[in-house]
Design a protein around this motif. Sequence first.
Motif, PDB file in Angstrom:
ATOM      1  N   LEU A   1      20.121 -13.500  -3.504  1.00  0.00           N
ATOM      2  CA  LEU A   1      20.543 -13.990  -4.830  1.00  0.00           C
ATOM      3  C   LEU A   1      21.054 -15.415  -4.748  1.00  0.00           C
ATOM      4  N   GLY A   2      21.785 -15.715  -3.679  1.00  0.00           N
ATOM      5  CA  GLY A   2      22.257 -17.073  -3.464  1.00  0.00           C
ATOM      6  C   GLY A   2      21.102 -18.048  -3.305  1.00  0.00           C
ATOM      7  N   ASP A   3      20.071 -17.616  -2.577  1.00  0.00           N
ATOM      8  CA  ASP A   3      18.878 -18.455  -2.421  1.00  0.00           C
ATOM      9  C   ASP A   3      18.199 -18.690  -3.763  1.00  0.00           C
ATOM     10  N   LYS A   4      18.112 -17.645  -4.564  1.00  0.00           N
ATOM     11  CA  LYS A   4      17.495 -17.752  -5.904  1.00  0.00           C
ATOM     12  C   LYS A   4      18.329 -18.721  -6.763  1.00  0.00           C
ATOM     13  N   HIS A   5      19.641 -18.607  -6.686  1.00  0.00           N
ATOM     14  CA  HIS A   5      20.533 -19.485  -7.442  1.00  0.00           C
ATOM     15  C   HIS A   5      20.297 -20.937  -7.052  1.00  0.00           C
TER      16      HIS A   5
ATOM     17  N   ARG B   1      15.435 -11.275  -9.061  1.00  0.00           N
ATOM     18  CA  ARG B   1      14.944 -12.171  -8.010  1.00  0.00           C
ATOM     19  C   ARG B   1      13.462 -12.472  -8.143  1.00  0.00           C
ATOM     20  N   SER B   2      12.705 -11.551  -8.731  1.00  0.00           N
ATOM     21  CA  SER B   2      11.259 -11.755  -8.851  1.00  0.00           C
ATOM     22  C   SER B   2      10.879 -12.617 -10.056  1.00  0.00           C
ATOM     23  N   GLN B   3      11.826 -12.889 -10.941  1.00  0.00           N
ATOM     24  CA  GLN B   3      11.528 -13.735 -12.103  1.00  0.00           C
ATOM     25  C   GLN B   3      11.221 -15.158 -11.655  1.00  0.00           C
TER      26      GLN B   3
END
Length: 129
Positions: A121-125, A38-40
């Motif tokens: 994770l969904g937000d990151k996606h 997530r931090s990438q």
Amino acid sequence: MTPTLDDEIVAVATVMATLLVFVFAYFAALLPLIEGLRSQSAPDIDADKRQLRSKVRSYQFITAGLGLLMLSVLALLIPLSARAVADGFFKPFDTLRASLLLVDLFLVLTFVVLLLEFKLLGDKHSDLS
């Protein structure tokens, strides 16, 4: 002789301990990987962005699977835990029954953290679209 509630808790404890070790160990191993992912930052190259997006989705599925496993373990404990609460564990205080309820609480809290990670994770996606 009919087994008491405490006898049943002790009998279940061995099997549950094995399941809980795997569930919590998997959670402990997965959490730092998810946080790192997530931090990438989003790559500039489209192919790299698609690859990261795919990896994020895969970890989201893994998180969902672990959540379902946790709910399954909790579902196995609920009937015994409900009996422990109904029979009372404060009068007098019963460490064995309180420990069972504490395990339930840990499972619920860990599941809540997994739900949060699933959403993040969904937000990151979505951000990588």
